[in-house]
Design an enzyme around this catalytic site. Structure first.
Site, PDB file in Angstrom:
ATOM      1  N   HIS A 206     -10.771  12.930  -7.364  1.00 35.47           N
ATOM      2  CA  HIS A 206     -10.583  14.285  -6.851  1.00 35.47           C
ATOM      3  C   HIS A 206      -9.318  14.500  -6.031  1.00 35.47           C
ATOM      4  O   HIS A 206      -9.026  15.620  -5.636  1.00 35.47           O
ATOM      5  CB  HIS A 206     -11.794  14.729  -6.018  1.00 35.47           C
ATOM      6  CG  HIS A 206     -11.839  14.097  -4.658  1.00 35.47           C
ATOM      7  ND1 HIS A 206     -12.165  12.793  -4.464  1.00 35.47           N
ATOM      8  CD2 HIS A 206     -11.560  14.594  -3.432  1.00 35.47           C
ATOM      9  CE1 HIS A 206     -12.116  12.497  -3.172  1.00 35.47           C
ATOM     10  NE2 HIS A 206     -11.737  13.579  -2.519  1.00 35.47           N
TER      11      HIS A 206
HETATM   12  N1  UDP Z   1     -20.493  11.558  -2.978  1.00 29.62           N
HETATM   13  C1  UDP Z   1     -21.715  12.105  -3.331  1.00 29.62           C
HETATM   14  N2  UDP Z   1     -21.863  12.625  -4.591  1.00 29.62           N
HETATM   15  C2  UDP Z   1     -20.853  12.613  -5.510  1.00 29.62           C
HETATM   16  C3  UDP Z   1     -19.616  12.033  -5.131  1.00 29.62           C
HETATM   17  C4  UDP Z   1     -19.460  11.525  -3.842  1.00 29.62           C
HETATM   18  O1  UDP Z   1     -22.668  12.117  -2.541  1.00 29.62           O
HETATM   19  O2  UDP Z   1     -21.052  13.123  -6.631  1.00 29.62           O
HETATM   20  C5  UDP Z   1     -20.340  11.020  -1.613  1.00 29.62           C
HETATM   21  C6  UDP Z   1     -19.927   9.585  -1.550  1.00 29.62           C
HETATM   22  O3  UDP Z   1     -21.038   8.734  -1.640  1.00 29.62           O
HETATM   23  C7  UDP Z   1     -19.223   9.501  -0.212  1.00 29.62           C
HETATM   24  C8  UDP Z   1     -18.616  10.859  -0.050  1.00 29.62           C
HETATM   25  O4  UDP Z   1     -19.292  11.716  -0.974  1.00 29.62           O
HETATM   26  O5  UDP Z   1     -20.154   9.285   0.833  1.00 29.62           O
HETATM   27  C9  UDP Z   1     -17.159  10.810  -0.371  1.00 29.62           C
HETATM   28  O6  UDP Z   1     -16.645  12.097  -0.433  1.00 29.62           O
HETATM   29  P1  UDP Z   1     -15.333  12.457  -1.247  1.00 29.62           P
HETATM   30  O7  UDP Z   1     -15.066  11.436  -2.276  1.00 29.62           O
HETATM   31  O8  UDP Z   1     -15.500  13.870  -1.682  1.00 29.62           O
HETATM   32  O9  UDP Z   1     -14.205  12.486  -0.117  1.00 29.62           O
HETATM   33  P2  UDP Z   1     -13.317  11.377   0.597  1.00 29.62           P
HETATM   34  O10 UDP Z   1     -14.210  10.265   1.060  1.00 29.62           O
HETATM   35  O11 UDP Z   1     -12.279  10.918  -0.391  1.00 29.62           O
HETATM   36  O12 UDP Z   1     -12.693  12.099   1.739  1.00 29.62           O
END
Ligand code: UDP
Length: 363
Positions: A206
């Site tokens: 993403h």
């Molecule tokens: N996550 C979730 N469902 C999904 C994809 C990710 O619950 O379909 C959770 C994942 O387990 C983690 C968090 O979302 O705890 C990560 O968020 P994201 O990847 O959107 O953002 P980032 O961590 O890169 O800021």
């Protein structure tokens, strides 16, 4: 003590859940939650409040879409109104999204002290909107709660006063420790997708640097198509990525082994992570969760903020500029393990954060 928490994006709901839980157990500490609306689909927002036992936010600002300036500006206007009404002792912000920056900026201009959870992370890539948000948020924060030694060192080298750098560990580790136990292989998502334990790859994509660059996204899709002939790939597709794939016609004719699904709730995600053979991702949170569940990870980026996992062999970076390189990095990493390390604290970061705020605000 009155804490006003500003959250708006999926990872922030997850991180805030443990801190809100700690606050709810403490008499004399009140929390007002403001949800900016940055993520609003029910599978990107509501599901986390339900599954992680969080109360409905007191304020739902419903702000999303538009350019970065547009979105951040609208948040700033609305958060300021809430702060003037609520007059909290501290504003708590998480991570590196536009909601983080808007919350911090609105507060500091009203002379309300800011506490930043997940402070000090750096990619040293100012093209990333997240890097800009986190640097500016740290700059105006009174408390910088760092998740790792490296994050604390970044702040020191930027000249931040040592008293403001507070190593507490990673709140995501707290969440994983608490909820990871609730999930086993018998949960619904593996059965629904017909997957066997340790026999599939879990993927998430993403980051703007991948979704907004047609060549990088095409290389990732091509690599997944190739790998899915060896073992199934499950890919919960982020709304932003889905929109881009749809627009470019790349959603059509996916091979049978490549399962594109809607984003899943936290507990389904934990199940998918825990029982994967490997995780390929550009997410910050998912890189760490791979490690929490001892699953090898390939990160589809040029750099990472979570360098300790690359150093200890749990994570490999691959620049998604070539499908062949991505596919071969995944094939090489399958079955690998890293060293025994514990870089994210003891799983009590939320407790340490709140105790520190109580102590300092009582003075
Ligand atoms: N996550 C979730 N469902 C999904 C994809 C990710 O619950 O379909 C959770 C994942 O387990 C983690 C968090 O979302 O705890 C990560 O968020 P994201 O990847 O959107 O953002 P980032 O961590 O890169 O800021």
């Amino acid at each position: 003590m009155k804490v006003l928490t500003v959250i708006g994006a999926r990872p922030q709901f997850i991180k805030a859940s443990v801190v809100s839980h700690v606050i709810s157990m403490l008499p004399g500490v009140d929390e007002v939650v403001v949800h900016t609306g940055q993520h609003f689909d029910s599978n990107m927002s509501d599901v986390f409040f339900k599954e992680l036992g969080m109360s409905t936010p007191a304020y739902q600002l419903d702000i999303h879409g538009g350019g970065h300036g547009d979105m951040t500006g609208r948040m700033l206007i609305e958060i300021e109104k809430v702060l003037l009404q609520e007059r909290p002792d501290v504003v708590l912000v998480y991570g590196d999204t536009n909601s983080t920056l808007a919350g911090a900026l609105a507060a500091v201009k009203l002379h309300i002290p800011v506490a930043h959870v997940e402070a000090g992370l750096r990619s040293f890539n100012m093209v990333m909107p997240e890097e800009v948000n986190r640097i500016l948020t740290d700059r105006v924060s009174r408390w910088m709660f760092t998740p790792t030694i490296t994050a604390a060192e970044h702040l020191k080298s930027e000249g931040v006063d040592a008293a403001s750098i507070i190593p507490v560990g990673d709140v995501m580790y707290d969440v994983a420790k608490f909820h990871g136990k609730r999930v086993d292989a018998s949960g619904r998502i593996l059965a629904k997708l017909g997957l066997e334990e340790a026999s599939y790859v879990l993927a998430t994509v993403h980051r703007a640097e991948n979704t907004d660059d047609p060549a990088r996204l095409a290389a990732i899709v091509e690599a997944f198509r190739d790998l899915s002939t060896d073992l199934p790939i499950v890919w919960p597709v982020h709304p932003r990525t889905k929109a881009v794939l749809q627009e470019r016609g790349q959603l059509d004719e996916m091979p049978a082994g490549l399962h594109l699904i809607d984003p899943v709730g936290y507990l389904d995600m934990v199940q998918l992570e825990k029982y994967a053979a490997l995780i390929a991702t550009d997410s910050g949170g998912v890189q760490k969760e791979a490690f929490f569940y001892s699953v090898p990870c390939v990160t589809l980026r040029d750099e990472t903020e979570w360098v300790e996992l690359v150093e200890s062999g749990w994570n490999r970076l691959v620049s998604p500029t070539s499908a062949q390189e991505v596919a071969s990095a995944v094939r090489q990493a399958l079955g690998s393990k890293g060293e025994a390390v514990e870089p994210y604290g003891e799983g009590n970061a939320a407790e340490l954060i709140i105790q520190r705020l109580i102590k300092d605000l009582a003075e």
